[in-house]
Write a protein that holds these residues in place. Structure first.
Motif, PDB file in Angstrom:
ATOM      1  N   THR A  68      37.511 -24.873   7.182  1.00  0.00           N
ATOM      2  CA  THR A  68      37.059 -25.497   8.419  1.00  0.00           C
ATOM      3  C   THR A  68      38.155 -25.400   9.477  1.00  0.00           C
ATOM      4  O   THR A  68      39.313 -25.114   9.165  1.00  0.00           O
ATOM      5  CB  THR A  68      36.728 -26.990   8.211  1.00  0.00           C
ATOM      6  OG1 THR A  68      37.909 -27.652   7.715  1.00  0.00           O
ATOM      7  CG2 THR A  68      35.592 -27.180   7.231  1.00  0.00           C
ATOM      8  N   ILE A  69      37.776 -25.647  10.723  1.00  0.00           N
ATOM      9  CA  ILE A  69      38.744 -25.869  11.786  1.00  0.00           C
ATOM     10  C   ILE A  69      38.861 -27.374  11.977  1.00  0.00           C
ATOM     11  O   ILE A  69      37.866 -28.044  12.298  1.00  0.00           O
ATOM     12  CB  ILE A  69      38.312 -25.215  13.111  1.00  0.00           C
ATOM     13  CG1 ILE A  69      38.081 -23.712  12.934  1.00  0.00           C
ATOM     14  CG2 ILE A  69      39.350 -25.488  14.198  1.00  0.00           C
ATOM     15  CD1 ILE A  69      39.324 -22.905  12.621  1.00  0.00           C
ATOM     16  N   GLU A  70      40.043 -27.930  11.745  1.00  0.00           N
ATOM     17  CA  GLU A  70      40.269 -29.356  11.955  1.00  0.00           C
ATOM     18  C   GLU A  70      40.808 -29.562  13.370  1.00  0.00           C
ATOM     19  O   GLU A  70      41.838 -28.990  13.736  1.00  0.00           O
ATOM     20  CB  GLU A  70      41.255 -29.901  10.921  1.00  0.00           C
ATOM     21  CG  GLU A  70      40.777 -29.789   9.484  1.00  0.00           C
ATOM     22  CD  GLU A  70      39.516 -30.583   9.223  1.00  0.00           C
ATOM     23  OE1 GLU A  70      39.388 -31.704   9.780  1.00  0.00           O
ATOM     24  OE2 GLU A  70      38.643 -30.093   8.485  1.00  0.00           O
ATOM     25  N   GLU A  71      40.124 -30.353  14.166  1.00  0.00           N
ATOM     26  CA  GLU A  71      40.488 -30.539  15.563  1.00  0.00           C
ATOM     27  C   GLU A  71      41.744 -31.388  15.710  1.00  0.00           C
ATOM     28  O   GLU A  71      41.971 -32.324  14.949  1.00  0.00           O
ATOM     29  CB  GLU A  71      39.344 -31.217  16.321  1.00  0.00           C
ATOM     30  CG  GLU A  71      38.093 -30.369  16.454  1.00  0.00           C
ATOM     31  CD  GLU A  71      37.037 -31.047  17.295  1.00  0.00           C
ATOM     32  OE1 GLU A  71      37.354 -32.097  17.925  1.00  0.00           O
ATOM     33  OE2 GLU A  71      35.904 -30.542  17.333  1.00  0.00           O
TER      34      GLU A  71
ATOM     35  N   SER B 179      45.161 -28.710  16.258  1.00  0.00           N
ATOM     36  CA  SER B 179      44.070 -28.199  15.428  1.00  0.00           C
ATOM     37  C   SER B 179      44.613 -27.106  14.522  1.00  0.00           C
ATOM     38  O   SER B 179      45.604 -26.439  14.835  1.00  0.00           O
ATOM     39  CB  SER B 179      42.941 -27.654  16.313  1.00  0.00           C
ATOM     40  OG  SER B 179      43.374 -26.512  17.027  1.00  0.00           O
TER      41      SER B 179
ATOM     42  N   LEU C  43      43.533 -24.225  10.982  1.00  0.00           N
ATOM     43  CA  LEU C  43      42.592 -23.587  10.059  1.00  0.00           C
ATOM     44  C   LEU C  43      42.832 -24.182   8.677  1.00  0.00           C
ATOM     45  O   LEU C  43      43.866 -23.938   8.050  1.00  0.00           O
ATOM     46  CB  LEU C  43      42.789 -22.081  10.069  1.00  0.00           C
ATOM     47  CG  LEU C  43      41.913 -21.243   9.133  1.00  0.00           C
ATOM     48  CD1 LEU C  43      40.433 -21.514   9.371  1.00  0.00           C
ATOM     49  CD2 LEU C  43      42.215 -19.756   9.303  1.00  0.00           C
TER      50      LEU C  43
ATOM     51  N   ASN D 211      47.824 -22.881  12.859  1.00  0.00           N
ATOM     52  CA  ASN D 211      47.442 -23.877  13.857  1.00  0.00           C
ATOM     53  C   ASN D 211      47.345 -23.274  15.248  1.00  0.00           C
ATOM     54  O   ASN D 211      47.617 -22.086  15.462  1.00  0.00           O
ATOM     55  CB  ASN D 211      48.368 -25.105  13.803  1.00  0.00           C
ATOM     56  CG  ASN D 211      49.733 -24.873  14.451  1.00  0.00           C
ATOM     57  OD1 ASN D 211      49.999 -23.831  15.057  1.00  0.00           O
ATOM     58  ND2 ASN D 211      50.610 -25.851  14.321  1.00  0.00           N
ATOM     59  N   GLU D 212      46.943 -24.100  16.203  1.00  0.00           N
ATOM     60  CA  GLU D 212      46.674 -23.630  17.560  1.00  0.00           C
ATOM     61  C   GLU D 212      47.935 -23.202  18.311  1.00  0.00           C
ATOM     62  O   GLU D 212      47.841 -22.560  19.357  1.00  0.00           O
ATOM     63  CB  GLU D 212      45.962 -24.727  18.351  1.00  0.00           C
ATOM     64  CG  GLU D 212      46.785 -25.977  18.573  1.00  0.00           C
ATOM     65  CD  GLU D 212      46.062 -27.017  19.406  1.00  0.00           C
ATOM     66  OE1 GLU D 212      45.927 -26.787  20.621  1.00  0.00           O
ATOM     67  OE2 GLU D 212      45.629 -28.043  18.839  1.00  0.00           O
TER      68      GLU D 212
ATOM     69  N   SER E 203      43.638 -18.394  16.381  1.00  0.00           N
ATOM     70  CA  SER E 203      44.272 -19.710  16.418  1.00  0.00           C
ATOM     71  C   SER E 203      43.574 -20.646  17.384  1.00  0.00           C
ATOM     72  O   SER E 203      43.699 -21.870  17.270  1.00  0.00           O
ATOM     73  CB  SER E 203      45.753 -19.582  16.782  1.00  0.00           C
ATOM     74  OG  SER E 203      45.938 -18.693  17.868  1.00  0.00           O
TER      75      SER E 203
ATOM     76  N   THR F 271      37.411 -22.931  17.353  1.00  0.00           N
ATOM     77  CA  THR F 271      37.006 -24.324  17.130  1.00  0.00           C
ATOM     78  C   THR F 271      35.799 -24.432  16.211  1.00  0.00           C
ATOM     79  O   THR F 271      35.444 -25.530  15.784  1.00  0.00           O
ATOM     80  CB  THR F 271      36.665 -25.019  18.467  1.00  0.00           C
ATOM     81  OG1 THR F 271      35.581 -24.321  19.095  1.00  0.00           O
ATOM     82  CG2 THR F 271      37.875 -25.040  19.387  1.00  0.00           C
TER      83      THR F 271
ATOM     84  N   ASN G  96      34.819 -18.038  19.291  1.00  0.00           N
ATOM     85  CA  ASN G  96      33.979 -18.484  18.175  1.00  0.00           C
ATOM     86  C   ASN G  96      32.851 -17.499  17.896  1.00  0.00           C
ATOM     87  O   ASN G  96      32.558 -17.174  16.732  1.00  0.00           O
ATOM     88  CB  ASN G  96      33.381 -19.855  18.489  1.00  0.00           C
ATOM     89  CG  ASN G  96      34.421 -20.953  18.546  1.00  0.00           C
ATOM     90  OD1 ASN G  96      35.506 -20.833  17.973  1.00  0.00           O
ATOM     91  ND2 ASN G  96      34.103 -22.033  19.251  1.00  0.00           N
TER      92      ASN G  96
END
Length: 537
Positions: free
Chosen positions: A67-70, A112, A114, A122-123, A425, A428, A508
């Motif tokens: 998942t992508i964690e925000e 956020s 992965l 991360n982002e 990266s 979302t 996305n």
């Protein structure tokens, strides 16, 4: 081999189909199954494009949902839970056998990231690979709060550089304790990549022991389930970091006499030498001019490659099974084939590799071959293995916006067979099928099974399917390399124009569309192989 034995092997095909289908389960009883991950690191000065690369194969029956964690913001005096048991869950919301083991203060802001079984990107373009080197059992303290995957998660939530991540992990271990076996995580940012190795400090001590060494600029490194860090020069802060107790604990535990040169792998690795076949093969493949010796007591921690390394080179290494080399497990699986002239008259025989020979034979298949002819298959731990859950090769690029500067080339199942899809990266959202793990049972909604079915069928006659199968892998590899350049330019322009929502939507959508194209093609391959093999071959 004797002709009778060869004929017997061919006639055993029907039995082998059953054995092949069970091979992923047989592997857990294999002595090599503990060698469960591979991480290749390429420094900025060693890549063809100036990117930094880290990577990871998650080899074993670990979760394949991701998942992508925000990222979030929090009020002061907030705490966050720390868990054990998430590695083998079936969905993001599956909390069976998951245990909260403690809490720590929450950061005011998180990034956020992965969220794979071992969180990886991360982002802010911080990336992490992982391999377990096990280490001495007597150093494990199960009362320590942190397993390695939780340390990775928190580092990605809170850090933007490799050095800050290492420092944070060290502080968490010292305060709350390390409860895992010997682990290595390969931490990279837009400038550099480090190898961090961690062990516990014994069952009576809440804490841990660790050392980190940077891959020198212009070099490549590899971690493959063996402690690799040797002598540590803590005066060289540009290349080394370590816990305060790294040497004192070794003396206290009787793992170093204080006289011989201190080497981390000797004190804590629980191995005779700091490499096996994967470390040797990968480093030798990238720097053949060094003439590395597989029989040596030690090989370099890192090497300068003979030529700059591309991400495609790393992808190729992750498909490596040593076919065509002296370590080829299929080289003795030979059969005879009659030769005919234009008049269809028999004029002799050729000795060729059996069509059913493949480098991912399960333990049962290898045992059968060995029973028919001892020495026919000498097992080697290849880079690509059939029991892989997933893998990623992550590029970090400082000349691009963070939203597209980091890219994880992600694949499910066997990295020697599966295509890689790009996850940025700045993503979302992910395809819905990524929410489901396919390791506990067969389920159509789990992404991994969209690839695994064709992959397994192809191995039934790998010598005849291999070339066409790998052309499909190469097609999507080239597609990704070509299309992402144009996509990244468009995203960069949208961000300059302040259109971040449009940029995110495009990021996305591209991952979803690319994933869908690969799944469709692998479904077609599955149907083609069922038609080909369904009545025998």
């Amino acid at each position: 081999m004797k002709k009778l034995q060869l004929m017997t092997m061919v006639l055993a095909t029907a039995s082998l189909m059953s054995i092949q289908a069970q091979s992923i389960f047989d592997q857990k009883n294999d002595p090599y199954f503990g060698e469960s991950c591979t991480s290749i690191m390429v420094s900025k000065g060693a890549t063809t494009d100036g990117s930094v690369i880290t990577s990871h194969t998650c080899d074993g029956r670990y979760r394949t949902w991701l998942t992508i964690e925000e990222g979030q913001t929090f009020d002061n005096d907030t705490t966050m839970p720390v868990y054990k048991g998430k590695l083998k869950t079936e969905t993001p919301w599956d909390m069976r056998k998951v245990k909260q083991v403690g809490t720590i203060p929450q950061a005011k802001e998180t990034y956020s990231f992965l969220n794979t079984a071992y969180p990886c990107l991360n982002e802010k373009q911080l990336a992490i690979g992982e391999t377990t080197f096990v280490g001495p059992e007597e150093l494990v303290n199960e009362n320590g709060m942190f397993l390695i995957e939780e340390l990775e998660r928190i580092a990605l939530e809170r850090c933007s550089t490799a050095r800050d991540a290492i420092k944070l992990i060290g502080e968490l271990i010292e305060e709350y304790g390390y409860g895992d076996w010997g682990e290595c995580i390969t931490i990279a940012d837009k400038k550099e990549v480090w190898q961090l190795e961690i062990v516990g400090e014994g069952p009576d001590k809440i804490g841990g022991i660790w050392a980190a060494q940077r891959i020198p600029d212009g070099h490549v490194g590899v971690s493959a389930n063996i402690s690799r860090i040797g002598e540590i020069d803590l005066k060289d802060k540009d290349h080394f970091m370590a816990s305060k107790n790294v040497k004192s604990a070794a003396k206290k535990l009787g793992r170093w006499d204080g006289k011989k040169p201190f080497k981390f792998w000797k004190a804590y690795g629980d191995v005779e030498k700091p490499f096996k076949i994967r470390e040797y093969f990968i480093l030798n493949a990238l720097a053949p001019s060094l003439n590395l010796d597989f029989e040596a007591d030690e090989i370099p921690f890192s090497v300068k490659p003979d030529k700059k390394v591309s991400v495609q080179d790393v992808m190729a290494l992750y498909r490596e099974t040593y076919e065509g080399t002296e370590y080829d497990m299929t080289q003795n699986l030979l059969v005879t084939k009659k030769k005919y002239n234009d008049q269809k008259e028999e004029i002799g025989v050729d000795t060729i590799k059996s069509s059913i020979a493949n480098p991912w034979l399960g333990r049962g298949a290898r045992s059968l071959y060995e029973a028919l002819n001892e020495g026919s298959v000498e097992f080697q731990r290849t880079v690509a293995v059939s029991w892989c859950s997933y893998s990623e090769i992550i590029q970090l690029r400082d000349w691009l916006p963070d939203e597209v500067g980091g890219i994880a080339w992600f694949s499910f199942d066997n990295p020697g067979q599966s295509p890689r899809v790009p996850i940025y990266s700045g993503a979302t959202e992910l395809p819905e099928s990524f929410d489901f793990c396919g390791q506990k049972r067969y389920r159509e909604d789990a992404a991994i099974w969209q690839y695994r079915k064709a992959n397994k069928l192809a191995t039934l006659a790998w010598q005849s399917t291999k070339d066409d199968f790998l052309k499909e892998v190469a097609y999507f590899e080239e597609k990704g390399q070509t299309e992402t350049k144009e996509l990244e330019a468009r995203i960069e322009q949208l961000i300059k124009e302040g259109k971040k929502e449009e940029a995110t939507e495009l990021i996305n959508r591209y991952t979803k569309d690319f994933t869908g194209a690969t799944m469709l093609r692998w479904k077609e391959l599955e149907e083609e192989y069922w038609a080909r093999f369904g009545l025998g071959f």
